[in-house]
Design a protein around this motif. Structure first.
Motif: not given
Length: 338
Positions: A210-211, A232, A235-236, A239, A264
């Motif tokens: 999740e962000p 964020n 996170t990206e 992912n 996400h």
């Protein structure tokens, strides 16, 4: 039974290959009734935990958790259902039995089992509960005890929700983050999901993270107005590496044994994010939690140790809150992910 999450369509596309050809109708679609034979095994953290954390320690067993479903605290880190419940509903089966309740006799383990513990990660975290490797150990022990047959496992699905607590723990103990840590998380996660598959589970689906920059624990610093670009971006990166790793694993196995549940993207869609700012949303204040501690040292579910007085407040309309507490979506938040 809760309605299925729209974003789980991607899960069905991945997992439909696990259903025998005889389970399809004349149009090639899946026969819903045959999905009832699927066994669901769940590994991960509080987004998936439905009652494994100890009652004496976890806030998920304290009021006001569970006020929407089932009406009282039941070990879920939300006011109602969590990710596991919606995935099970989508598959047409009851939510799998939490591992800690396997000997109560109140529920059956025939449709799978939930090994997720709130606060845990791929590696050890600040929580003392079993990390993902140990969760798989528990699963392997049940397989070796022949609680599940080879045929059972051949029609089974595993869902993995993990990652956020690893980063939170690393930042808390080291103060900074290097790309090499993300690589170590992804590498260990890859080993873990390969191991689950190696134990006989036909399909393994892992959630994107999740962000993190949108969690109320992070947005509190700006009065829950905007998401943090720093978290964020982390996170990206996680992912992107995860998606590439899953693709490589499928290339290695020669079939689609592993899949992604894009949690996400589901968060971003539900929060109507434009950059790091929220746009038009179904929720009054998308980044603001419903249940919070009355002061900084308290959290949702906190009480005074001496008097037992509540040290938290709950918003008037939980159905208008995407987040339940500082970390977790509400029942309504999970329901509207897409």
């Amino acid at each position: 039974m809760a309605k299925p999450l729209p974003y789980l369509v991607s899960l069905l596309l991945c997992l439909s290959l696990a259903i025998p050809s005889g389970a399809r109708d004349e149009r090639g679609g899946l026969k819903r009734r045959r999905l009832e034979n699927v066994k669901l095994f769940v590994f991960g953290d509080s987004y998936a935990d439905t009652g494994n954390c100890p009652k004496s320690l976890a806030s998920s067993w304290k009021e006001p958790y569970g006020i929407t479903f089932p009406g009282e605290p039941a070990g879920r880190f939300s006011n109602g259902r969590v990710l596991t419940d919606y995935i099970a509903s989508f598959l047409g089966i009851p939510s799998p039995l939490p591992y800690q309740l396997r000997k109560t006799g109140k529920e059956s383990s025939a449709l799978g089992m939930n090994f997720a513990y709130g606060g845990t990660g791929v590696f050890n975290t600040l929580a003392k509960e079993p990390n993902m490797t140990t969760q798989i150990d528990l699963f392997q022990q049940l397989v070796e005890e022949k609680l599940y047959t080879k045929q059972d496992l051949n029609s089974s699905i595993a869902v993995v929700s993990v990652g956020g607590n690893d980063y939170a723990t690393h930042m808390a103990t080291n103060g900074s983050l290097q790309a090499t840590f993300t690589e170590s998380v992804i590498n260990q996660l890859a080993m873990n999901i390969k191991r689950i598959h190696g134990l006989g589970v036909r399909k393994v689906a892992v959630t994107t993270m999740e962000p993190l920059g949108c969690l109320p624990a992070i947005t509190a610093s700006n009065s829950h107005k905007n998401c943090s670009e720093t978290e964020n971006s982390l996170t990206e990166f996680h992912n992107q590496m995860l998606t590439k790793t899953v693709q490589n694993l499928n290339n290695e196995t020669g079939n689609v044994a592993f899949g992604i549940i894009d949690l996400h993207r589901a968060f971003l869609s539900a929060l109507k994010l434009r950059g790091n700012h929220t746009g038009s949303s179904k929720f009054e204040s998308p980044l603001k939690p419903c249940c919070v501690g009355v002061e900084r040292e308290y959290s949702c579910g906190s009480t005074d140790q001496m008097s037992g007085a509540k040290k938290y407040t709950v918003c008037e309309k939980p159905q208008l809150s995407f987040f339940w507490d500082m970390i977790h979506p509400s029942h309504q938040g999970y329901e509207l992910l897409q």
